[in-house]
Scaffold this motif. Structure first.
Motif, PDB file in Angstrom:
ATOM      1  N   ARG A  31       0.741  -1.128  -0.161  1.00 14.69           N
ATOM      2  CA  ARG A  31       0.014  -0.068   0.035  1.00 14.69           C
ATOM      3  C   ARG A  31       0.763   1.360  -0.013  1.00 14.69           C
ATOM      4  O   ARG A  31       0.749   2.139  -0.849  1.00 14.69           O
ATOM      5  N   LEU A  32       2.006   1.096   0.799  1.00 16.43           N
ATOM      6  CA  LEU A  32       2.815   2.422   0.750  1.00 16.43           C
ATOM      7  C   LEU A  32       3.449   2.729  -0.494  1.00 16.43           C
ATOM      8  O   LEU A  32       3.460   3.704  -0.974  1.00 16.43           O
ATOM      9  N   ALA A  92       1.958   6.591  -6.970  1.00 15.82           N
ATOM     10  CA  ALA A  92       1.007   7.130  -7.845  1.00 15.82           C
ATOM     11  C   ALA A  92       0.888   8.664  -7.478  1.00 15.82           C
ATOM     12  O   ALA A  92       0.164   9.547  -7.943  1.00 15.82           O
ATOM     13  N   ALA A  93       2.092   9.191  -6.960  1.00 20.45           N
ATOM     14  CA  ALA A  93       2.193  10.518  -6.437  1.00 20.45           C
ATOM     15  C   ALA A  93       2.512  11.363  -7.507  1.00 20.45           C
ATOM     16  O   ALA A  93       3.266  10.980  -8.366  1.00 20.45           O
ATOM     17  N   PRO A  94       1.978  12.617  -7.624  1.00 19.91           N
ATOM     18  CA  PRO A  94       2.554  13.370  -9.118  1.00 19.91           C
ATOM     19  C   PRO A  94       3.706  13.868  -9.064  1.00 19.91           C
ATOM     20  O   PRO A  94       4.309  14.013 -10.091  1.00 19.91           O
ATOM     21  N   HIS A 132       7.288  -5.741  -9.467  1.00 13.93           N
ATOM     22  CA  HIS A 132       6.488  -4.646  -9.329  1.00 13.93           C
ATOM     23  C   HIS A 132       6.656  -3.713 -10.657  1.00 13.93           C
ATOM     24  O   HIS A 132       7.710  -3.082 -10.838  1.00 13.93           O
ATOM     25  N   ALA A 133       5.663  -3.571 -11.237  1.00 11.00           N
ATOM     26  CA  ALA A 133       5.478  -2.808 -12.619  1.00 11.00           C
ATOM     27  C   ALA A 133       5.655  -1.244 -12.386  1.00 11.00           C
ATOM     28  O   ALA A 133       4.987  -0.805 -11.307  1.00 11.00           O
ATOM     29  N   PRO A 134       6.665  -0.673 -12.935  1.00 13.44           N
ATOM     30  CA  PRO A 134       6.807   0.922 -12.754  1.00 13.44           C
ATOM     31  C   PRO A 134       5.539   1.757 -13.279  1.00 13.44           C
ATOM     32  O   PRO A 134       4.699   1.176 -13.850  1.00 13.44           O
ATOM     33  N   SER A 135       5.086   2.748 -12.449  1.00 10.63           N
ATOM     34  CA  SER A 135       3.905   3.597 -12.852  1.00 10.63           C
ATOM     35  C   SER A 135       4.196   3.975 -14.334  1.00 10.63           C
ATOM     36  O   SER A 135       5.327   4.461 -14.554  1.00 10.63           O
ATOM     37  N   ALA A 145       2.929  11.173   0.849  1.00 14.08           N
ATOM     38  CA  ALA A 145       2.145  10.398   0.465  1.00 14.08           C
ATOM     39  C   ALA A 145       2.294   9.036   1.252  1.00 14.08           C
ATOM     40  O   ALA A 145       1.361   8.354   1.674  1.00 14.08           O
ATOM     41  N   CYS A 146       3.564   8.374   1.379  1.00 18.62           N
ATOM     42  CA  CYS A 146       3.810   7.462   2.261  1.00 18.62           C
ATOM     43  C   CYS A 146       3.111   7.723   3.557  1.00 18.62           C
ATOM     44  O   CYS A 146       2.719   6.636   4.062  1.00 18.62           O
TER      45      CYS A 146
END
Length: 229
Positions: free
Chosen positions: A72-73, A79-81, A225-228, A90-91
């Protein structure tokens, strides 16, 4: 009613789900392994094949919950812009809102002894926070001299706020308010760290069960984990 049969491997997960539900209903200590067994429709002796004691079940559940929190963290930061300390904020928001949304389960993993030196948790929330602070140091947002032990400074702040909220010592009316207070806390903490140009010679270096484990054995491989985009 006939008891549901579980194949090997499924019963362990069912017991973990039952234990998590019992924690939410009764708290960290208000249930037994026998009750978890009854909830999934098996005898206590069947449960003992997977967990030798209630403590073993609690430890396994804590590992599952912490890995879920780690994801989740990490996902929230990805997802933070922005790529600066806003990711760290955001974390913090993800950590505190998780605790507020699920206080009984949060208390279970917050207590000492919830996990052991043998617990393998990936991604561990500590590692997610550490990686982000390393990234901020690499991008120049955090001075190299401030980096040692910075994760414990940040964690102390967000964890402290989470505990104050779920214990009812601090009251904030809605989730938006919780998030804004957490963001202020994280950015104020980060700004303080950013002013530390050189490490102090007598600065203490805290440890946890997890960090001690990392120094004694190779670190676990991170989950794919796929990058955003």
């Amino acid at each position: 009613m006939a008891k549901k049969r579980y194949h090997h491997g499924d019963l362990r997960g069912a017991l973990l789900d039952a234990a998590e539900a019992l924690v939410r209903e009764r708290g960290a200590d208000g249930w037994s392994l026998r009750e978890a067994s009854a909830r999934v429709g098996v005898s206590p002796s069947a449960a003992y094949h997977h967990f030798g004691s209630r403590d073993a079940l609690v430890s396994a559940l804590s590992e599952v919950v912490l890995a879920r929190l780690g994801n989740r963290l990490r996902d929230t930061m990805d997802a933070a812009p922005a790529q600066g300390p806003e990711r760290l904020a955001a974390c913090g928001r993800a950590y505190v809102t998780w605790a507020v949304e699920d206080p009984a389960v949060a208390r279970l993993v917050f207590r000492g002894g919830a996990t052991t030196a043998q617990s393998a948790i990936s991604p561990h929330p500590h590692d997610v926070l550490t990686a982000e602070l390393d990234r901020l140091t690499g991008t120049g947002h955090l001075p190299l001299g401030a980096r040692p032990g910075a994760e414990f400074v940040v964690w102390a702040g967000i964890h402290g706020l989470a505990v104050l909220l779920i214990d009812g010592l601090v009251h904030i009316d809605d989730r938006q308010g919780v998030e804004r207070q957490t963001e202020r806390l994280v950015l104020a903490t980060f700004n303080g760290l950013a002013r530390e140009a050189a490490p102090e010679s007598d600065r203490p270096m805290p440890t946890t069960t997890h960090t001690r484990r990392l120094t004694q054995s190779p670190a676990p491989s991170p989950a794919p984990h796929a990058p955003s985009p």
